[in-house]
Design a protein around this motif. Structure first.
Motif, mmCIF file in Angstrom:
data_model
loop_
_atom_site.group_PDB
_atom_site.id
_atom_site.type_symbol
_atom_site.label_atom_id
_atom_site.label_comp_id
_atom_site.label_asym_id
_atom_site.label_seq_id
_atom_site.Cartn_x
_atom_site.Cartn_y
_atom_site.Cartn_z
ATOM 1 N N GLN A 44 0.878 -1.115 0.048
ATOM 2 C CA GLN A 44 0.079 -0.090 0.115
ATOM 3 C C GLN A 44 1.008 1.378 -0.084
ATOM 4 O OE1 GLN A 44 -2.274 -1.176 3.407
ATOM 5 N NE2 GLN A 44 -4.171 -1.260 2.292
ATOM 6 N N ASP A 166 -10.738 1.252 -7.100
ATOM 7 C CA ASP A 166 -11.452 0.987 -5.417
ATOM 8 C C ASP A 166 -10.211 0.668 -4.535
ATOM 9 O OD1 ASP A 166 -13.935 0.978 -6.545
ATOM 10 O OD2 ASP A 166 -14.261 -1.230 -6.613
ATOM 11 N N ASN A 167 -9.082 -0.055 -4.987
ATOM 12 C CA ASN A 167 -8.075 -0.088 -4.003
ATOM 13 C C ASN A 167 -7.296 0.906 -3.592
ATOM 14 O OD1 ASN A 167 -6.034 -1.829 -2.613
ATOM 15 N ND2 ASN A 167 -4.590 -1.566 -4.239
ATOM 16 N N ASP A 169 -8.947 3.869 -3.427
ATOM 17 C CA ASP A 169 -9.841 4.620 -2.598
ATOM 18 C C ASP A 169 -9.493 4.207 -1.147
ATOM 19 O OD1 ASP A 169 -12.307 6.331 -2.101
ATOM 20 O OD2 ASP A 169 -13.007 4.337 -1.643
ATOM 21 N N ARG A 170 -9.213 2.761 -0.920
ATOM 22 C CA ARG A 170 -9.064 2.038 0.569
ATOM 23 C C ARG A 170 -7.847 2.814 0.767
ATOM 24 N NH1 ARG A 170 -11.370 -2.081 -2.091
ATOM 25 N NH2 ARG A 170 -9.474 -2.763 -2.529
ATOM 26 N N ILE A 171 -6.524 2.934 0.132
ATOM 27 C CA ILE A 171 -5.574 3.426 0.607
ATOM 28 C C ILE A 171 -5.712 4.779 1.123
ATOM 29 C CG2 ILE A 171 -3.087 3.936 -0.063
ATOM 30 C CD1 ILE A 171 -3.215 1.203 -1.958
ATOM 31 N N TYR A 172 -6.288 5.729 0.086
ATOM 32 C CA TYR A 172 -6.296 7.147 0.406
ATOM 33 C C TYR A 172 -7.158 7.322 1.788
ATOM 34 C CZ TYR A 172 -3.641 8.849 -3.436
ATOM 35 O OH TYR A 172 -2.808 9.276 -4.182
ATOM 36 N N ARG A 173 -8.129 6.590 1.792
ATOM 37 C CA ARG A 173 -9.269 6.773 2.911
ATOM 38 C C ARG A 173 -8.262 6.201 4.237
ATOM 39 N NH1 ARG A 173 -14.414 7.561 2.315
ATOM 40 N NH2 ARG A 173 -14.913 7.345 -0.005
ATOM 41 N N ILE A 174 -7.343 5.077 4.277
ATOM 42 C CA ILE A 174 -6.711 4.940 5.200
ATOM 43 C C ILE A 174 -5.508 6.044 5.568
ATOM 44 C CG2 ILE A 174 -4.881 3.527 6.219
ATOM 45 C CD1 ILE A 174 -6.474 1.068 4.598
#
Length: 194
Positions: A44, A166-167, A169-174
């Motif tokens: 990530q 989508d992946n 998005d998850r990384i930026y959200r974290i």
């Protein structure tokens, strides 16, 4: 004629030898684990740093978009920004040099954090210091940091376009949660790291 028949045999032998050697090669070592304080794994971190290069090329416009979206969804926050609180329309905000300068300054801090995300001590010090700095702003409270979360994600998505999977998005959200949590810690700590 003889050469044509012997060529495939030689190639077969060399391929067999290469296959045998490949079986004897050790597996590559897994990447070093990330610092446990960082909520991202090594893959990530790699993807974030690679993706961030696309944002870096458009930091000013991404930052302005982020602030416009924050003001759109949180009109009360705009009053804290005396230098551009008078701007009424999004069009005025998009061309205002003062807003662009502030957005670029904010994005420069985020950029420094993203580029050094695998150096957790540096990032924590940087973000806590910036969080503590916000104590000087009249009317600012630490919970206001969270108002930038969704606008940041939306602005990044716009800038990256179809590269925002989508992946990612998850990384930026974290990542933005980690950044904002650390800013809040810096603000809430009376003796934040200088």
């Amino acid at each position: 004629m003889g050469c044509k028949q012997s060529a495939p045999e030689t190639n077969t032998r060399s391929l067999t030898a290469e296959a045998a050697m490949a079986d004897k090669l050790p597996e590559p070592a897994p990447p070093d684990p990330t610092d446990p304080r960082l909520p991202l794994d090594p893959r990530q971190v790699f993807k974030l740093k690679k993706s961030w290069k696309g944002i870096k090329r458009c930091m000013e416009s991404t930052g302005v978009e982020m602030f416009i979206r924050m003001f759109r969804s949180n009109t009360d926050i705009k009053r804290l920004f005396a230098k551009f609180a008078h701007l009424k329309t999004e069009e005025e905000m998009r061309v205002d040099e003062v807003l662009e300068k502030h957005a670029t300054t904010v994005m420069a801090t985020v950029d420094e954090a993203m580029n050094n995300i695998d150096n957790v001590d540096f990032v924590l010090t940087l973000l806590k210091h910036r969080g503590n700095y916000h104590k000087k702003i009249p009317g600012f409270t630490s919970d206001l940091f969270w108002a930038i979360e969704v606008p940041f994600l939306e602005a990044v998505k716009i800038t990256l376009g179809d590269r925002y999977s989508d992946n990612m998005d998850r990384i930026y959200r974290i990542t933005i949660k980690f950044v904002l949590k650390t800013l809040v810690e810096g603000y809430d700590t009376s003796n934040a790291v200088s």
